[in-house]
Design a protein around this motif. Structure first.
Motif, mmCIF file in Angstrom:
data_model
loop_
_atom_site.group_PDB
_atom_site.id
_atom_site.type_symbol
_atom_site.label_atom_id
_atom_site.label_comp_id
_atom_site.label_asym_id
_atom_site.label_seq_id
_atom_site.Cartn_x
_atom_site.Cartn_y
_atom_site.Cartn_z
ATOM 1 N N ILE A 24 0.848 -1.198 0.000
ATOM 2 C CA ILE A 24 0.000 0.000 0.000
ATOM 3 C C ILE A 24 0.884 1.249 0.000
ATOM 4 C CG2 ILE A 24 -2.036 -1.079 1.015
ATOM 5 C CD1 ILE A 24 -1.254 0.231 3.700
ATOM 6 N N ASP A 72 -1.035 5.650 -4.685
ATOM 7 C CA ASP A 72 -1.482 4.565 -3.801
ATOM 8 C C ASP A 72 -2.698 4.943 -2.953
ATOM 9 O OD1 ASP A 72 0.404 2.647 -4.595
ATOM 10 O OD2 ASP A 72 1.929 3.532 -3.291
ATOM 11 N N LYS A 75 -5.714 2.715 -3.391
ATOM 12 C CA LYS A 75 -5.660 1.418 -2.708
ATOM 13 C C LYS A 75 -6.233 1.537 -1.300
ATOM 14 C CE LYS A 75 -1.479 -0.104 -5.086
ATOM 15 N NZ LYS A 75 -0.061 -0.470 -4.906
ATOM 16 N N SER A 78 -10.072 2.000 -1.397
ATOM 17 C CA SER A 78 -10.710 0.714 -1.703
ATOM 18 C C SER A 78 -10.741 -0.187 -0.472
ATOM 19 C CB SER A 78 -9.953 0.039 -2.845
ATOM 20 O OG SER A 78 -10.463 -1.232 -3.086
ATOM 21 N N TRP A 79 -9.630 -0.246 0.272
ATOM 22 C CA TRP A 79 -9.552 -1.097 1.463
ATOM 23 C C TRP A 79 -10.521 -0.611 2.543
ATOM 24 C CZ3 TRP A 79 -5.414 -1.003 5.758
ATOM 25 C CH2 TRP A 79 -5.526 -2.144 6.563
#
Length: 144
Positions: A24, A72, A75, A78-79
């Motif tokens: 990440i 990043d 990412k 999204s998480w």
């Protein structure tokens, strides 16, 4: 005795983070990596000299990672948003790296879960680097 030139200090450190082996990205600061032994106080009848302090459990503080916005960031978004669909605790590895890429220290963090993401404050009157902060909860860590 260690020679001064053999001491490996963490100057200009970046923190590279992987969640279940998926990177990440790099972070500019990492705060809160620590543990506390929770103590229970017991007074013994007839003994006025002291109070017994008994260890009960370990308590871990949340870890806060901060960095400038970058590629990043998606990412992380999204998480964090995936938690609404149900979550699965994961394992993270945090590596403290020098500017030349050499790993200075490494922690394996167990059962991580994102608990807060904070985006940048947008203000055209005060131009500055846009940063994001990710806060994760966990159930402990080990060093490698």
């Amino acid at each position: 005795m260690t020679q001064l030139q053999d001491v490996d200090t963490a100057v200009s450190v970046a923190f590279v983070v992987k969640i279940d082996d998926a990177s990440i990205g790099a972070w500019s600061s990492c705060e809160g990596l620590g543990a506390e032994v929770v103590m229970e106080m017991r007074e013994e009848g007839g003994n006025n000299a002291h109070v017994w302090q008994l260890p009960t459990r370990l308590k871990y503080s949340n870890i806060k990672l901060t960095r400038p916005l970058g590629a990043d960031t998606s990412k992380i978004a999204s998480w964090v948003s995936s938690v609404a669909q149900g979550y699965e605790r994961k394992t993270a590895v945090i590596q403290a790296m020098r500017a030349d890429g050499k790993v200075v220290a490494e922690w394996s963090v167990v059962d991580v879960l994102p608990v807060r993401w904070t985006g940048p404050s947008l203000n055209s009157d005060q131009p500055k680097v846009l940063t994001e902060t990710l806060e994760i909860a966990h159930h402990g860590f080990t060093t490698r």
